[in-house]
Design a protein around this motif. Structure first.
Motif, PDB file in Angstrom:
ATOM      1  N   PRO A   1     -18.596   3.475  41.067  1.00  0.00           N
ATOM      2  CA  PRO A   1     -20.005   3.917  41.273  1.00  0.00           C
ATOM      3  C   PRO A   1     -20.559   2.848  42.192  1.00  0.00           C
ATOM      4  O   PRO A   1     -21.837   2.859  43.211  1.00  0.00           O
TER       5      PRO A   1
ATOM      6  N   GLN B   1     -19.898   3.172  45.505  1.00  0.00           N
ATOM      7  CA  GLN B   1     -20.180   4.333  45.993  1.00  0.00           C
ATOM      8  C   GLN B   1     -22.543   4.240  46.248  1.00  0.00           C
ATOM      9  O   GLN B   1     -22.716   4.523  47.665  1.00  0.00           O
ATOM     10  N   ASP B   2     -22.905   3.530  45.310  1.00  0.00           N
ATOM     11  CA  ASP B   2     -24.117   3.522  45.760  1.00  0.00           C
ATOM     12  C   ASP B   2     -25.050   2.747  47.174  1.00  0.00           C
ATOM     13  O   ASP B   2     -25.991   2.659  47.348  1.00  0.00           O
TER      14      ASP B   2
ATOM     15  N   LEU C   1     -16.536  18.324  45.332  1.00  0.00           N
ATOM     16  CA  LEU C   1     -18.044  18.093  44.806  1.00  0.00           C
ATOM     17  C   LEU C   1     -18.701  19.306  45.612  1.00  0.00           C
ATOM     18  O   LEU C   1     -19.958  19.565  44.319  1.00  0.00           O
TER      19      LEU C   1
ATOM     20  N   LYS D   1     -24.314  12.933  39.934  1.00  0.00           N
ATOM     21  CA  LYS D   1     -25.421  12.323  40.748  1.00  0.00           C
ATOM     22  C   LYS D   1     -26.437  13.929  41.567  1.00  0.00           C
ATOM     23  O   LYS D   1     -26.855  14.504  41.178  1.00  0.00           O
ATOM     24  N   ALA D   2     -25.360  14.637  41.824  1.00  0.00           N
ATOM     25  CA  ALA D   2     -25.697  16.581  42.043  1.00  0.00           C
ATOM     26  C   ALA D   2     -26.403  17.119  41.007  1.00  0.00           C
ATOM     27  O   ALA D   2     -26.723  17.911  41.178  1.00  0.00           O
TER      28      ALA D   2
ATOM     29  N   TYR E   1     -14.778   8.331  47.677  1.00  0.00           N
ATOM     30  CA  TYR E   1     -15.428   9.058  46.907  1.00  0.00           C
ATOM     31  C   TYR E   1     -14.629   8.034  45.483  1.00  0.00           C
ATOM     32  O   TYR E   1     -16.051   8.609  44.448  1.00  0.00           O
TER      33      TYR E   1
ATOM     34  N   HIS F   1     -18.692  10.652  40.353  1.00  0.00           N
ATOM     35  CA  HIS F   1     -20.364   9.627  40.053  1.00  0.00           C
ATOM     36  C   HIS F   1     -20.770  10.747  40.803  1.00  0.00           C
ATOM     37  O   HIS F   1     -22.055  11.176  40.588  1.00  0.00           O
ATOM     38  N   GLN F   2     -20.247  11.015  41.810  1.00  0.00           N
ATOM     39  CA  GLN F   2     -21.513  11.456  42.924  1.00  0.00           C
ATOM     40  C   GLN F   2     -21.124  13.444  42.331  1.00  0.00           C
ATOM     41  O   GLN F   2     -22.843  14.183  42.775  1.00  0.00           O
TER      42      GLN F   2
ATOM     43  N   ILE G   1     -20.545   8.260  52.305  1.00  0.00           N
ATOM     44  CA  ILE G   1     -18.872   7.825  50.711  1.00  0.00           C
ATOM     45  C   ILE G   1     -18.820   9.868  52.137  1.00  0.00           C
ATOM     46  O   ILE G   1     -20.124  10.385  51.689  1.00  0.00           O
TER      47      ILE G   1
ATOM     48  N   THR H   1     -14.405  16.156  48.842  1.00  0.00           N
ATOM     49  CA  THR H   1     -15.972  16.735  49.699  1.00  0.00           C
ATOM     50  C   THR H   1     -15.937  18.262  48.872  1.00  0.00           C
ATOM     51  O   THR H   1     -16.974  19.307  48.803  1.00  0.00           O
TER      52      THR H   1
END
Ligand code: 13P
Ligand code: SF4
Length: 336
Positions: A52, A55-56, A242, A267-268, A48, A263-264, A61, A239
């Motif tokens: 970005p 990760q993408d 997140l 996105k989430a 993570y 970033h995650q 991840i 994790t």
């Protein structure tokens, strides 16, 4: 001729830590990386804290435990590890027959560096009645001296798997160790190591930020120092952090860990606000300089040329594998 050219290329990679080739700026690196994955039956694992773009384009991840579990079960021929050296080394320890490559071989870890194996060996010899529990952020040399490895998501469960009266050495992170001592009521002997990124947060600046954002929750990685953890609303692995932001009902979070995780989170939960916890310096960033050595360009080159590659001594690998396997077994039993 070709062998000689390859030898020179390998020597250059060893010196620089990565392949230094100028790329055509019109190259679609995302598409090229996808193509290389298929051609080479490669799996791209990313932490993570990677930028970005990396990760993408990753297949998976995750946090350190998730990444080790993925590395253990992959059927790919080549593991491309977008993370730091100890993570790629763990993948190699679990997969001696597979090629494991990393975009930049010099992507190290201050925490791992704070525990040199010869010094730790002497420390361990001074406490022969102790078992050694080591955080995964350490070298293969330290893993080989350990009874079991832990990550920030399974440390509590694994420490609690030992009888209450079992003396334990915990290495190398004194902050995670102190946190686990607190939540388990143990008195583990702590190695004096720490992560340069998680030690940098300013309690004063975070307190001021909380005054300006009274509804914001402070979420922190257990590598942070105790004064930060004491005021945190939630403490967990990357994790864990997140997932918390996905299930919790708050709209704002102050995030005390490396900024890559944002970033995650964004996105989430695009409707929520994520504020990086301010560090104790004039630069407003909490980037890990080791993690951020990896770039999309280096990632592409490492997949194309399959360099730099992780290699290790077989005797060391076998000794380091045992405590990792023990970690994976206990984690699986605990449903982690
Ligand atoms: P986790 O992702 O396992 O929480 O670890 C954080 C870290 O510091 C990795 O270097
Ligand atoms: Fe090491 Fe800290 Fe960077 Fe993680 S964030 S790789 S522990 S220096």
């Amino acid at each position: 001729m070709l062998i000689q050219a390859l030898d020179t290329a390998i020597q250059n990679v060893e010196k620089a830590g990565f392949l230094d080739i100028e790329l055509d700026p019109t190259l679609d690196l995302f598409a090229e990386i996808e193509k290389l994955k298929k051609e080479k039956n490669a799996v791209l694992l990313a932490h993570y804290y990677q930028e970005p773009d990396i990760q993408d384009v990753a297949d998976y991840i995750g946090d350190s435990l998730g990444l080790a579990q993925q590395a253990e079960k992959t059927t790919a021929d080549m593991i491309v590890f977008a993370g730091v050296h100890f993570m790629a080394e763990t993948a190699k320890i679990l997969n001696p027959e597979k090629k494991v490559v990393i975009p930049d071989l010099k992507a190290g870890c201050s925490l791992s560096d704070s525990c040199p194996p010869p010094l730790f060996k002497k420390f361990k010899e001074q406490h022969p009645d102790h078992v050694v529990v080591s955080y995964i952020n350490c070298s293969a040399g330290i893993k080989a001296l350990s009874d079991v490895i832990v990550t920030s998501s399974n440390a509590r469960v694994i420490v609690e798997s030992f009888p209450k009266d079992q003396p334990i050495i915990f290495a190398p992170d004194k902050n995670l160790g102190a946190y686990i001592n607190k939540v388990t009521g143990r008195n583990m002997l702590l190695w004096n190591g720490a992560c340069m990124v998680h030690e940098i947060f300013s309690l004063e600046k975070i307190t001021k930020l909380k005054v300006r954002h009274p509804e914001a929750k402070l979420i922190a990685h257990p590598e942070c120092e105790e004064p930060i953890l004491r005021i945190a609303d939630y403490i967990g692995s990357t994790t864990g952090l997140l997932k918390y932001t996905q299930t919790d009902s708050s709209q704002e979070y102050i995030v005390a860990t490396e900024t890559g995780i944002l970033h995650q989170m964004m996105k989430a939960s695009p409707e929520k606000t994520f504020i990086p916890a301010p560090p104790n310096n004039s630069c407003a960033c909490n980037d890990c300089p080791h993690m951020k050595l990896n770039t999309l360009e280096k990632l592409y080159l490492c997949m194309k040329y399959e360099l730099p590659e992780i290699s290790m001594d077989e005797e060391l690998r076998l000794a380091a594998r045992k405590p990792i396997e023990r970690m994976l077994e206990i984690s699986a039993k605990a449903g982690l």
